[in-house]
Design a protein around this motif. Structure first.
Motif, PDB file in Angstrom:
ATOM      1  N   ALA A   1      37.386  34.310  15.356  1.00 46.82           N
ATOM      2  CA  ALA A   1      37.272  33.246  14.356  1.00 46.82           C
ATOM      3  C   ALA A   1      36.501  32.048  14.897  1.00 46.82           C
ATOM      4  N   ALA A   2      36.600  31.819  16.217  1.00 44.35           N
ATOM      5  CA  ALA A   2      35.881  30.711  16.851  1.00 44.35           C
ATOM      6  C   ALA A   2      34.432  31.071  17.167  1.00 44.35           C
ATOM      7  N   GLY A   3      34.039  32.325  16.903  1.00 43.12           N
ATOM      8  CA  GLY A   3      32.674  32.763  17.180  1.00 43.12           C
ATOM      9  C   GLY A   3      32.379  32.904  18.661  1.00 43.12           C
ATOM     10  N   LEU A   4      33.400  33.241  19.452  1.00 45.93           N
ATOM     11  CA  LEU A   4      33.233  33.287  20.905  1.00 45.93           C
ATOM     12  C   LEU A   4      33.451  34.675  21.492  1.00 45.93           C
ATOM     13  N   SER A   5      33.413  35.697  20.672  1.00 47.48           N
ATOM     14  CA  SER A   5      33.683  37.053  21.168  1.00 47.48           C
ATOM     15  C   SER A   5      32.689  37.514  22.219  1.00 47.48           C
ATOM     16  N   GLU A   6      31.473  36.978  22.192  1.00 46.88           N
ATOM     17  CA  GLU A   6      30.474  37.386  23.179  1.00 46.88           C
ATOM     18  C   GLU A   6      30.654  36.675  24.510  1.00 46.88           C
ATOM     19  N   ARG A   7      31.444  35.617  24.533  1.00 40.93           N
ATOM     20  CA  ARG A   7      31.621  34.849  25.767  1.00 40.93           C
ATOM     21  C   ARG A   7      33.020  34.950  26.349  1.00 40.93           C
ATOM     22  N   ILE A   8      33.965  35.452  25.560  1.00 39.93           N
ATOM     23  CA  ILE A   8      35.338  35.600  26.033  1.00 39.93           C
ATOM     24  C   ILE A   8      35.741  37.062  25.925  1.00 39.93           C
ATOM     25  N   THR A   9      36.121  37.656  27.053  1.00 42.39           N
ATOM     26  CA  THR A   9      36.557  39.054  27.089  1.00 42.39           C
ATOM     27  C   THR A   9      38.035  39.093  27.450  1.00 42.39           C
ATOM     28  N   LEU A  10      38.808  39.841  26.681  1.00 42.55           N
ATOM     29  CA  LEU A  10      40.250  39.913  26.867  1.00 42.55           C
ATOM     30  C   LEU A  10      40.682  41.330  27.219  1.00 42.55           C
ATOM     31  N   ALA A  11      41.740  41.442  27.996  1.00 43.75           N
ATOM     32  CA  ALA A  11      42.265  42.757  28.364  1.00 43.75           C
ATOM     33  C   ALA A  11      43.748  42.648  28.672  1.00 43.75           C
ATOM     34  N   GLN A  12      44.463  43.756  28.496  1.00 45.89           N
ATOM     35  CA  GLN A  12      45.878  43.774  28.829  1.00 45.89           C
ATOM     36  C   GLN A  12      46.036  44.037  30.317  1.00 45.89           C
ATOM     37  N   GLY A  13      46.876  43.245  30.965  1.00 46.25           N
ATOM     38  CA  GLY A  13      47.073  43.424  32.396  1.00 46.25           C
ATOM     39  C   GLY A  13      48.291  42.684  32.887  1.00 46.25           C
ATOM     40  N   ASP A  14      48.803  43.119  34.030  1.00 47.25           N
ATOM     41  CA  ASP A  14      49.967  42.539  34.671  1.00 47.25           C
ATOM     42  C   ASP A  14      49.487  41.483  35.663  1.00 47.25           C
ATOM     43  N   ALA A  15      49.983  40.266  35.532  1.00 48.69           N
ATOM     44  CA  ALA A  15      49.543  39.159  36.387  1.00 48.69           C
ATOM     45  C   ALA A  15      49.784  39.432  37.862  1.00 48.69           C
ATOM     46  N   THR A  16      50.742  40.296  38.191  1.00 44.03           N
ATOM     47  CA  THR A  16      51.085  40.543  39.590  1.00 44.03           C
ATOM     48  C   THR A  16      50.270  41.668  40.221  1.00 44.03           C
ATOM     49  N   ALA A  17      49.536  42.430  39.400  1.00 42.83           N
ATOM     50  CA  ALA A  17      48.743  43.548  39.918  1.00 42.83           C
ATOM     51  C   ALA A  17      47.779  44.008  38.840  1.00 42.83           C
ATOM     52  N   PHE A  18      46.522  43.588  38.943  1.00 37.48           N
ATOM     53  CA  PHE A  18      45.530  44.010  37.955  1.00 37.48           C
ATOM     54  C   PHE A  18      44.200  44.280  38.637  1.00 37.48           C
ATOM     55  N   ASP A  19      43.471  45.240  38.088  1.00 34.01           N
ATOM     56  CA  ASP A  19      42.177  45.651  38.628  1.00 34.01           C
ATOM     57  C   ASP A  19      41.092  44.962  37.807  1.00 34.01           C
ATOM     58  N   ALA A  20      40.629  43.822  38.282  1.00 31.96           N
ATOM     59  CA  ALA A  20      39.649  43.048  37.530  1.00 31.96           C
ATOM     60  C   ALA A  20      38.334  43.800  37.359  1.00 31.96           C
ATOM     61  N   ALA A  21      37.947  44.550  38.373  1.00 30.61           N
ATOM     62  CA  ALA A  21      36.695  45.303  38.278  1.00 30.61           C
ATOM     63  C   ALA A  21      36.772  46.353  37.177  1.00 30.61           C
ATOM     64  N   ALA A  22      37.914  47.030  37.069  1.00 26.64           N
ATOM     65  CA  ALA A  22      38.072  48.046  36.023  1.00 26.64           C
ATOM     66  C   ALA A  22      38.178  47.410  34.641  1.00 26.64           C
ATOM     67  N   LEU A  23      38.857  46.274  34.548  1.00 27.88           N
ATOM     68  CA  LEU A  23      39.055  45.628  33.251  1.00 27.88           C
ATOM     69  C   LEU A  23      37.803  44.924  32.749  1.00 27.88           C
ATOM     70  N   PHE A  24      37.088  44.261  33.664  1.00 33.58           N
ATOM     71  CA  PHE A  24      35.993  43.378  33.248  1.00 33.58           C
ATOM     72  C   PHE A  24      34.648  43.666  33.900  1.00 33.58           C
ATOM     73  N   GLY A  25      34.638  44.511  34.919  1.00 30.85           N
ATOM     74  CA  GLY A  25      33.403  44.696  35.670  1.00 30.85           C
ATOM     75  C   GLY A  25      33.110  43.508  36.570  1.00 30.85           C
ATOM     76  N   VAL A  26      34.122  42.703  36.835  1.00 29.84           N
ATOM     77  CA  VAL A  26      34.006  41.520  37.706  1.00 29.84           C
ATOM     78  C   VAL A  26      35.127  41.598  38.730  1.00 29.84           C
ATOM     79  N   GLU A  27      34.789  41.497  40.004  1.00 29.39           N
ATOM     80  CA  GLU A  27      35.811  41.618  41.038  1.00 29.39           C
ATOM     81  C   GLU A  27      36.404  40.275  41.432  1.00 29.39           C
ATOM     82  N   ARG A  28      35.568  39.230  41.445  1.00 29.90           N
ATOM     83  CA  ARG A  28      36.029  37.913  41.880  1.00 29.90           C
ATOM     84  C   ARG A  28      35.508  36.838  40.932  1.00 29.90           C
ATOM     85  N   PHE A  29      36.250  35.730  40.876  1.00 25.72           N
ATOM     86  CA  PHE A  29      35.979  34.718  39.870  1.00 25.72           C
ATOM     87  C   PHE A  29      35.793  33.348  40.516  1.00 25.72           C
ATOM     88  N   ASP A  30      34.911  32.559  39.904  1.00 26.62           N
ATOM     89  CA  ASP A  30      34.671  31.198  40.398  1.00 26.62           C
ATOM     90  C   ASP A  30      35.839  30.267  40.085  1.00 26.62           C
TER      91      ASP A  30
END
Length: 207
Positions: free
Chosen positions: A80-109
């Motif tokens: 609704a905010a028109g941000l689907s191309e800039r915000i990617t969401l995925a289901q994951g457990d905060a204590t153990a998640f594979d960022a590379a598998a979920l987002f194709g990004v391993e580390r974040f700024d």
């Protein structure tokens, strides 16, 4: 989490804005590098990610949440905010998640956790997991309930009793866990009480 939020998600943002203090302060201070990556752990309805994406238009945003119900609401709000191309969401457990598998990004700024640790049983593990996914010069920012240490005792007792109705537990030793995580992972730590201790803010910065 789905049992808790299946109904609450429909009015969550309307009510939480009055007492989840410090969220917008955190967002205003994110300052990701141009083209940088920002992850919210425990993104809920997507409210914070939407605000952050609007404030920092040259960054890419990601969010995980363990609740499928919350993610359903978040995806609708992001669209609704028109941000689907800039915000990617995925289901994951905060204590153990594979960022590379979920987002194709391993580390974040930038990674942030806003009023999530007080609801996660293994909240120490959630801090360690997020800190371990920081890029060089990356930063983990946290805001959550404090111990109300400079507020009247009656207010503290009333607030904590009310929070307990929603399985929310302010973490008394947050500062110590921030320091121990920093020592274990070679990070710099900062801890700041806000609003007379109503909220606590913490930061871990990678070298």
């Amino acid at each position: 989490m789905d049992a808790i939020y299946r109904t609450q998600r429909h009015f969550y943002d309307l009510t939480r804005k009055y007492y989840l203090l410090g969220r917008d302060r955190l967002i205003a201070g994110l300052a990701p590098p141009e083209g940088g990556t920002v992850l919210e752990v425990g993104c809920g309805t997507g409210r914070n990610l939407i605000e952050a994406a609007k404030r920092w238009p040259k960054a890419r945003f990601y969010g995980i949440d363990i609740s499928a119900a919350m993610l359903e609401t978040a995806r609708a709000k992001v669209a609704a905010a028109g941000l689907s191309e800039r915000i990617t969401l995925a289901q994951g457990d905060a204590t153990a998640f594979d960022a590379a598998a979920l987002f194709g990004v391993e580390r974040f700024d930038r990674i942030f956790q806003s009023y999530t640790l007080s609801m996660i049983p293994d909240w120490q593990g959630a801090i360690r997991e997020a800190a371990g996914k920081l890029a060089p010069d990356g930063r983990l920012d946290i805001v959550d309930f404090g111990q109300q240490e400079r507020l009247p005792g009656a207010f503290r007792r009333l607030l904590f009793a009310w929070l307990g109705q929603f399985d929310v537990t302010p973490r008394t030793n947050l500062a110590e866990v921030i320091d121990s995580t920093a020592s274990a992972q070679g990070l710099r730590a900062r801890f700041t009480p806000l609003y007379r201790g109503y909220a606590w803010s913490a930061r871990l910065t990678a070298a």
